[in-house]
Write a protein that holds these residues in place. Structure first.
Motif, short mmCIF file in Angstrom:
data_model
loop_
_atom_site.label_atom_id
_atom_site.label_comp_id
_atom_site.label_asym_id
_atom_site.label_seq_id
_atom_site.Cartn_x
_atom_site.Cartn_y
_atom_site.Cartn_z
N THR A 177 -15.82 -26.83 28.51
CA THR A 177 -17.16 -26.98 28.75
C THR A 177 -17.93 -25.79 29.08
O THR A 177 -18.86 -25.58 28.64
N THR A 178 -17.53 -24.98 30.14
CA THR A 178 -17.98 -23.81 30.56
C THR A 178 -18.16 -22.77 29.47
O THR A 178 -19.29 -22.00 29.46
N ALA A 231 -18.01 -23.08 26.39
CA ALA A 231 -19.21 -23.71 25.30
C ALA A 231 -20.59 -23.52 25.78
O ALA A 231 -21.43 -23.24 24.96
N GLU A 232 -20.78 -23.64 27.09
CA GLU A 232 -22.19 -23.09 27.41
C GLU A 232 -22.56 -21.96 27.62
O GLU A 232 -23.73 -21.62 27.29
N ARG A 233 -21.51 -21.12 27.97
CA ARG A 233 -21.81 -19.51 27.85
C ARG A 233 -21.91 -18.97 26.54
O ARG A 233 -22.66 -18.12 26.38
N PRO A 256 -22.75 -20.57 23.36
CA PRO A 256 -23.17 -21.67 22.60
C PRO A 256 -22.72 -21.47 20.98
O PRO A 256 -22.78 -22.35 20.28
N LYS A 257 -22.89 -20.09 20.61
CA LYS A 257 -22.61 -19.98 18.84
C LYS A 257 -21.21 -20.03 18.73
O LYS A 257 -20.76 -19.99 17.41
N ARG A 302 -17.19 -20.99 18.39
CA ARG A 302 -16.45 -22.17 18.22
C ARG A 302 -15.25 -22.20 19.41
O ARG A 302 -14.20 -21.16 19.21
#
Ligand SMILES: [Zn+2]
Ligand SMILES: [Zn+2]
Length: 728
Positions: free
Chosen positions: A496-497, A499-501, A503-504, A506
């Motif tokens: 999750t972390t 994906a937040e840092r 965002p582009k 995968r």
């Protein structure tokens, strides 16, 4: 009844049968037509009010059982192949050494299908292309790739199903139904070996040294990419050429369909049998029978494969010999690595233990000259370099949401260059515990002395020890506070972390939870290989054997957890795991980098790791073990007792201590103590340790001791002995 008939009865022919009953005895049955030829055969016998399947291990005239109590064998399964005498001797050795009754040892060494009275799988057939099959091959559309692959494979002649790859095998029933293929009697084929490349001088010397001897233990020691695999594949090829069989043991986590496929590609025509606990029962039994009847050239499997019957055993390989999965932790608590050496010795065959980080016990034997040590220094692919390992001092670079700034930066650089990064964290779930900041409540398991792990993806709390799971409470069960906080981090939270840092990017999580999904581990690995992911987050499931061409960065979070564990083997395991995961970085033309986040950058384990100096690390561990009196300088066994009631378990151990035979100081018996995970699945567990500098003296002590313990009544308590224990 006259005395005469009684005499006749007591001289009756008796089959002595091993049954899966936890008592140190065989069971006698009358079997008038039995001969010594029946030794090793399975038999159906009455047991209590039921029927049981056992193995005839002796045929005698007369029994200690009173004639009127002697029951008759129902049936000896003479139509089946018998277990050979060498195999029964091997089972006897395991029974003696681990002090486990012979019956359970034998029955549990058999595939589950052979432990019951069901008929055995049908003998093997070969599959051949039919006329309609040939026609179908010409007309089948391209998109039916798997069907075409199977038909093309059979176009060159009949093939034994044991030679087919898992995807080819999956198409068999459809092709049979369509009438494109038919079953025939098996054909003899000759195994070939396809070498990936010429061995270099160092590898050739290694292979030559092993092949030149009969029994002998060789430790093949070298970093990832030094060609250990190529050396042992070459040795397997030699064993097959001379008509021998090879046994290859690999860790649980390594045995995937991909490895099986790789073996089939390297040994076309070889009859390969796979043995794991995860495979379908019928398939496992068929493979076992193929080995028993001499129809297998190579047996490839996890620890249980060490019991495969192989009459022409010519080579044993234990890959990643340090792996913890080679030790069975229930029932017969055997070390498959150690038993593999015993098997090789009785077959007068060489045994090769492969590792980049051998267990310190093995390394000790190699240094002392008991085993031959062959070190491969050169990387087989010259341009591939060892990854640079850097320690990221968390004191200087505090982590935010688990990630220190230099690691985040390094991941960003990889993404910009179109390369992959792996973040390694050996902890599944979202957070290791859910807690209430108001009253101090934590999500403990009601059945174990452990915390329940928060799995946010499924909104569940789960115990990783006993499997207990339930929904996440909306409020603190103790004080009603609705603001419960997750503490610590698992793979889901890091995912999750990240994906937040980024965002582009995968992000793909690969752990036992995500691998349980529809795609399975193979599907996830396939996505990583096809570069459908930029950042991988994974546990040790990713650490072994998987190579991703554009993976150039490995970040390790929470490595310190292994540094101060109470188990004296923790450091060794930690080093092996870190070196393994570091080896994922930079395999081909791209150099790799490894960043390890730590609060203890000066710890000797990390300092050796940075220098890629396993030998130095192992020597320092051995020096410590010698000083502290731990294995391999001492031999150990643990007597364990478990009960719903802790006091009962400890009371049994105290009674056991009183029953211990005198040893004139040769064996030290320590006081009973709770295990480090004292409660598991609702059972309270205690243990006491016996230690000796002499293995034979310890064995004599244990034999006498267990003899007395079996005679003891232990109501409400289950006990077992663990020889050479690895978990406390
Ligand atoms: Zn609370
Ligand atoms: Zn539990």
């Amino acid at each position: 009844m006259s005395d005469d008939s009684r005499l006749n009865l007591s001289a009756a022919t008796v089959a002595r049968v091993a049954l899966d009953v936890p008592l140190p005895k065989l069971f006698d049955y009358r079997a008038d037509d039995a001969t010594r030829d029946d030794i090793g055969a399975r038999a159906v016998v009455p047991f209590g009010t039921k029927r049981a399947v056992g193995v005839v291990v002796d045929v005698a005239s007369g029994s200690d059982v009173a004639p009127e109590r002697l029951r008759r064998v129902e049936r000896i399964l003479r139509e089946e192949p018998r277990l050979p005498a060498e195999w029964l001797d091997f089972a006897r050795f395991a029974s003696d050494y681990y002090h486990e009754p012979l019956g359970p040892v034998i029955l549990n060494a058999l595939p589950p299908r052979l432990r019951g009275p069901k008929a055995l799988p049908a003998p093997p057939r070969a599959f051949a292309l039919t006329g309609p099959g040939r026609a179908a091959l010409a007309t089948l559309p391209r998109r039916n790739a798997r069907q075409r692959a199977l038909l093309e494979r059979l176009a060159h002649g009949p093939v034994d199903p044991a030679e087919l790859s898992p995807p080819e095998r999956s198409q068999l029933s459809r092709a049979l139904e369509s009438g494109w293929i038919e079953a025939r009697a098996p054909v003899a084929t000759r195994a070939r070996f396809i070498a990936a490349h010429e061995l270099n001088a160092e590898q050739r010397a290694a292979a030559g040294a092993v092949a030149a001897e009969g029994f002998g233990v060789t430790v093949l020691f070298g970093v990832t990419g030094s060609g250990k695999t190529e050396v042992y594949l070459g040795l397997i090829a030699r064993a097959l050429e001379t008509g021998g069989q090879a046994l290859v043991l690999v860790p649980e986590i390594a045995l995937t369909p991909a490895l099986e496929t790789a073996f089939r590609e390297r040994f076309p025509g070889a009859r390969l049998v796979v043995q794991t606990s995860a495979m379908p029962e019928v398939e496992r039994a068929a493979g076992w029978l193929a080995a028993l009847e001499g129809r297998a050239d190579i047996v490839l499997g996890t620890r249980l494969a060490v019991f495969a019957p192989l009459a022409r055993l010519a080579l044993v390989v234990v890959d990643e010999e340090q792996d913890a999965s080679f030790k069975q932790q229930e029932g017969l608590r055997y070390s498959a690595r150690d038993l593999a050496i015993v098997r090789a010795r009785s077959a007068k065959a060489p045994v090769v233990l492969c590792s980049a980080t051998p267990s310190v016990e093995t390394f000790h034997h190699a240094l002392s000259g008991r085993y031959r040590l062959i070190e491969l220094h050169h990387r087989a692919v010259p341009e591939a370099r060892l990854p640079a390992i850097r320690l990221l001092d968390l004191g200087a670079h505090p982590a935010r949401e688990g990630l220190a700034a230099p690691l985040v930066e390094a991941i960003g650089e990889r993404l910009a260059r179109g390369e992959q990064a792996l973040v390694f964290l050996n902890r599944r779930g979202y957070a290791p515990v859910l807690a209430c900041p108001a009253c101090g409540w934590v999500s403990g398991c009601t059945r174990c002395s452990a915390n329940m792990v928060l799995h946010l993806a499924d909104r569940e709390l789960r115990c990783h020890h006993c499997g207990l799971a339930h929904g996440v409470p909306r409020a603190c069960p103790q004080c009603g506070n609705p603001d419960l906080l997750p503490f610590g981090r698992g793979t889901q939270r890091i995912e999750t972390t990240l994906a937040e840092r980024f965002p582009k990017a995968r992000v793909l999580r690969i752990d036992r939870d995500s691998a349980r999904g529809r795609a399975g581990l193979e599907g996830l690995l396939g996505r990583a290989h096809r570069r459908e992911a930029d950042i991988l987050v994974g546990t040790q499931i990713l650490a072994k054997g998987h190579h991703f061409g554009r993976l150039t960065l490995v970040g390790v979070i929470n490595a310190d957890a292994g540094l101060f564990a109470p188990d004296y083997r923790a450091g060794e395991r930690s080093f092996a795991q870190l070196q393994q995961v570091a080896g994922r970085a930079g395999r081909a033309e791209l150099p790799g980098e490894v960043l390890i986040q730590t609060r203890y950058p000066h710890h000797p384990l990390y300092q050796s790791l940075v220098r890629h100096d396993y030998a130095g690390f192992a020597k320092s561990v051995l020096a410590e073990r010698e000083k502290a009196g731990f294995p391999p300088f001492m031999f150990e066994a643990a007597l364990r007792a478990e009960s719903r009631d802790a006091e009962r378990a400890l009371a049994f151990l105290r009674r056991a201590a009183a029953l211990a035979p005198a040893s004139e100081g040769a064996v030290t018996l320590y006081d009973p103590a709770p295990m480090s995970l004292a409660r598991l699945g609702g059972m309270e567990r205690g243990q006491m340790l016996a230690q000796s500098a002499s293995r034979p003296r310890l064995q004599i002590f244990l034999r006498e001791w267990t003899g007395r313990l079996y005679a003891e009544r232990a109501s409400g308590v289950r006990w077992h002995l663990d020889v050479d224990p690895t978990e406390f």
